[in-house]
Design a protein around this motif. Structure first.
Motif, PDB file in Angstrom:
ATOM      1  N   GLN A  14      27.327  37.768  10.397  1.00  0.00           N
ATOM      2  CA  GLN A  14      28.393  37.131  11.171  1.00  0.00           C
ATOM      3  C   GLN A  14      28.010  35.733  11.679  1.00  0.00           C
ATOM      4  N   GLY A  15      27.382  34.941  10.795  1.00  0.00           N
ATOM      5  CA  GLY A  15      27.017  33.576  11.148  1.00  0.00           C
ATOM      6  C   GLY A  15      25.665  33.432  11.822  1.00  0.00           C
ATOM      7  N   TRP A  16      24.931  34.540  11.978  1.00  0.00           N
ATOM      8  CA  TRP A  16      23.605  34.502  12.595  1.00  0.00           C
ATOM      9  C   TRP A  16      22.549  34.804  11.543  1.00  0.00           C
ATOM     10  N   CYS A  17      21.586  33.908  11.388  1.00  0.00           N
ATOM     11  CA  CYS A  17      20.480  34.105  10.452  1.00  0.00           C
ATOM     12  C   CYS A  17      19.388  34.894  11.159  1.00  0.00           C
ATOM     13  N   LEU A  18      19.127  36.096  10.668  1.00  0.00           N
ATOM     14  CA  LEU A  18      18.187  36.987  11.328  1.00  0.00           C
ATOM     15  C   LEU A  18      16.746  36.640  10.978  1.00  0.00           C
ATOM     16  N   GLY A  19      15.897  36.549  12.005  1.00  0.00           N
ATOM     17  CA  GLY A  19      14.471  36.290  11.813  1.00  0.00           C
ATOM     18  C   GLY A  19      13.671  37.576  11.906  1.00  0.00           C
ATOM     19  N   LYS A  20      12.571  37.529  12.616  1.00  0.00           N
ATOM     20  CA  LYS A  20      11.684  38.690  12.697  1.00  0.00           C
ATOM     21  C   LYS A  20      12.232  39.727  13.683  1.00  0.00           C
ATOM     22  N   VAL A  21      11.759  40.953  13.517  1.00  0.00           N
ATOM     23  CA  VAL A  21      12.100  42.023  14.448  1.00  0.00           C
ATOM     24  C   VAL A  21      11.347  41.790  15.755  1.00  0.00           C
ATOM     25  N   ILE A  22      12.056  41.762  16.882  1.00  0.00           N
ATOM     26  CA  ILE A  22      11.421  41.555  18.177  1.00  0.00           C
ATOM     27  C   ILE A  22      11.567  42.775  19.089  1.00  0.00           C
ATOM     28  N   GLY A  23      12.264  43.790  18.586  1.00  0.00           N
ATOM     29  CA  GLY A  23      12.417  45.014  19.365  1.00  0.00           C
ATOM     30  C   GLY A  23      12.932  46.131  18.484  1.00  0.00           C
ATOM     31  N   ASN A  24      12.444  47.335  18.740  1.00  0.00           N
ATOM     32  CA  ASN A  24      12.857  48.472  17.923  1.00  0.00           C
ATOM     33  C   ASN A  24      12.889  49.697  18.810  1.00  0.00           C
ATOM     34  N   GLY A  25      14.088  50.136  19.168  1.00  0.00           N
ATOM     35  CA  GLY A  25      14.213  51.259  20.078  1.00  0.00           C
ATOM     36  C   GLY A  25      14.848  52.465  19.431  1.00  0.00           C
ATOM     37  N   ALA A  26      15.251  53.409  20.264  1.00  0.00           N
ATOM     38  CA  ALA A  26      15.817  54.654  19.759  1.00  0.00           C
ATOM     39  C   ALA A  26      17.211  54.469  19.176  1.00  0.00           C
ATOM     40  N   ASP A  27      17.940  53.452  19.669  1.00  0.00           N
ATOM     41  CA  ASP A  27      19.330  53.307  19.233  1.00  0.00           C
ATOM     42  C   ASP A  27      19.580  52.122  18.311  1.00  0.00           C
ATOM     43  N   GLY A  28      18.572  51.255  18.107  1.00  0.00           N
ATOM     44  CA  GLY A  28      18.798  50.118  17.231  1.00  0.00           C
ATOM     45  C   GLY A  28      17.598  49.199  17.139  1.00  0.00           C
ATOM     46  N   VAL A  29      17.752  48.155  16.336  1.00  0.00           N
ATOM     47  CA  VAL A  29      16.688  47.181  16.125  1.00  0.00           C
ATOM     48  C   VAL A  29      17.181  45.807  16.552  1.00  0.00           C
ATOM     49  N   VAL A  30      16.286  45.004  17.145  1.00  0.00           N
ATOM     50  CA  VAL A  30      16.652  43.687  17.665  1.00  0.00           C
ATOM     51  C   VAL A  30      15.906  42.619  16.870  1.00  0.00           C
ATOM     52  N   TYR A  31      16.654  41.621  16.401  1.00  0.00           N
ATOM     53  CA  TYR A  31      16.087  40.505  15.638  1.00  0.00           C
ATOM     54  C   TYR A  31      16.209  39.208  16.433  1.00  0.00           C
ATOM     55  N   SER A  32      15.218  38.336  16.265  1.00  0.00           N
ATOM     56  CA  SER A  32      15.439  36.952  16.690  1.00  0.00           C
ATOM     57  C   SER A  32      16.436  36.359  15.706  1.00  0.00           C
ATOM     58  N   ALA A  33      17.225  35.394  16.152  1.00  0.00           N
ATOM     59  CA  ALA A  33      18.262  34.853  15.282  1.00  0.00           C
ATOM     60  C   ALA A  33      18.559  33.409  15.642  1.00  0.00           C
ATOM     61  N   GLU A  34      19.086  32.691  14.661  1.00  0.00           N
ATOM     62  CA  GLU A  34      19.533  31.317  14.856  1.00  0.00           C
ATOM     63  C   GLU A  34      20.943  31.194  14.301  1.00  0.00           C
ATOM     64  N   GLY A  35      21.777  30.444  15.008  1.00  0.00           N
ATOM     65  CA  GLY A  35      23.130  30.222  14.513  1.00  0.00           C
ATOM     66  C   GLY A  35      24.028  29.685  15.595  1.00  0.00           C
ATOM     67  N   LYS A  36      25.107  29.043  15.156  1.00  0.00           N
ATOM     68  CA  LYS A  36      26.111  28.529  16.084  1.00  0.00           C
ATOM     69  C   LYS A  36      25.496  27.621  17.148  1.00  0.00           C
ATOM     70  N   GLY A  37      24.443  26.891  16.731  1.00  0.00           N
ATOM     71  CA  GLY A  37      23.848  25.893  17.601  1.00  0.00           C
ATOM     72  C   GLY A  37      22.895  26.412  18.654  1.00  0.00           C
ATOM     73  N   ARG A  38      22.431  27.641  18.532  1.00  0.00           N
ATOM     74  CA  ARG A  38      21.532  28.175  19.547  1.00  0.00           C
ATOM     75  C   ARG A  38      20.681  29.304  18.985  1.00  0.00           C
ATOM     76  N   SER A  39      19.640  29.648  19.746  1.00  0.00           N
ATOM     77  CA  SER A  39      18.820  30.813  19.423  1.00  0.00           C
ATOM     78  C   SER A  39      19.416  32.032  20.107  1.00  0.00           C
ATOM     79  N   ALA A  40      19.173  33.199  19.541  1.00  0.00           N
ATOM     80  CA  ALA A  40      19.743  34.418  20.104  1.00  0.00           C
ATOM     81  C   ALA A  40      18.897  35.618  19.709  1.00  0.00           C
ATOM     82  N   ALA A  41      19.253  36.747  20.276  1.00  0.00           N
ATOM     83  CA  ALA A  41      18.683  38.035  19.884  1.00  0.00           C
ATOM     84  C   ALA A  41      19.845  38.909  19.435  1.00  0.00           C
ATOM     85  N   VAL A  42      19.750  39.454  18.242  1.00  0.00           N
ATOM     86  CA  VAL A  42      20.838  40.257  17.681  1.00  0.00           C
ATOM     87  C   VAL A  42      20.374  41.708  17.580  1.00  0.00           C
TER      88      VAL A  42
END
Length: 208
Positions: A14-42
């Motif tokens: 959805q417009g976010w380029c996923l980087g490395k995994v920065i979190g992995n829990g019981a309900d999902g996985v979190v990636y660092s991401a870049e897109g839409k002019g900012r950094s984010a966690a997806v």
């Protein structure tokens, strides 16, 4: 067959380029991401977990999370940026601000005793902001708390399981006792003094 949601580094969601995994829990996985002019966690939720509950419940919870998007509501609470459904993976995703620093579970022994009380106050303030709006975080733990490098700023992460506070007659209520755990009781020098000024006497008596 599409890759599983925990192997999406380098993909675009959805417009976010996923980087490395920065979190992995019981309900999902979190990636660092870049897109839409900012950094984010997806955060991408594990579809098999969603299949165990009604999809309507998952959508309702997502809508609740997205009701907080649009601005940084509280300095100690992660900002919600976007989210939605990923039909190709039969799941949902949530985009949050990327917060630099280290999670509390990794640096407990390094926090200076003199800042413990201030950090506890910041966490309580974020929780109160949610409570004042009838919301409960439901997953407060060291891995979901980030501390800045200079130990001055705490941020409560992961609003993925946020829910309305229970009301009278709510099936989620099992009694009127507050339940605490000592599994993550801090062990660094001075932590207990910080806790004693913030935690009720009954809870302290159980962990001492």
């Amino acid at each position: 067959m599409p890759p599983t949601v925990d192997r999406l580094s380098g993909s675009e969601v959805q417009g976010w380029c996923l980087g490395k995994v920065i979190g992995n829990g019981a309900d999902g996985v979190v990636y660092s991401a870049e897109g839409k002019g900012r950094s984010a966690a997806v955060k991408i939720f594990f579809p098999e977990n969603l299949q165990k509950e009604e999809w309507s419940g998952a959508r309702d919870r997502l809508e609740l999370q997205l009701s907080l998007k649009g601005e940084k509501h509280h300095p100690n609470l992660v900002e919600v940026i976007d989210g939605g459904e990923l039909e190709e993976y039969s799941t949902i995703y949530l985009v949050m601000e990327y917060v630099p620093g280290s999670s509390l579970d990794k640096i407990c022994g390094k926090i200076p005793p003199e800042v413990v009380q201030q950090l506890i106050w910041q966490l309580a303030s974020a929780c109160k902001w949610l409570e004042d709006r009838g919301l409960a975080h439901r997953d407060i733990k060291p891995a979901n708390i980030v501390i800045s490098e200079d130990f001055s700023q705490l941020t409560l992460l992961d609003l993925g399981v946020i829910h309305w506070l229970p009301t009278d007659g709510d099936g989620r209520l099992s009694g009127d006792e507050f339940v605490a755990t000592t599994a993550s009781e801090p062990t660094w020098p001075g932590a207990k003094q910080g806790l004693e000024s913030e935690v009720s006497p009954r809870i302290l008596s159980e962990i001492q």
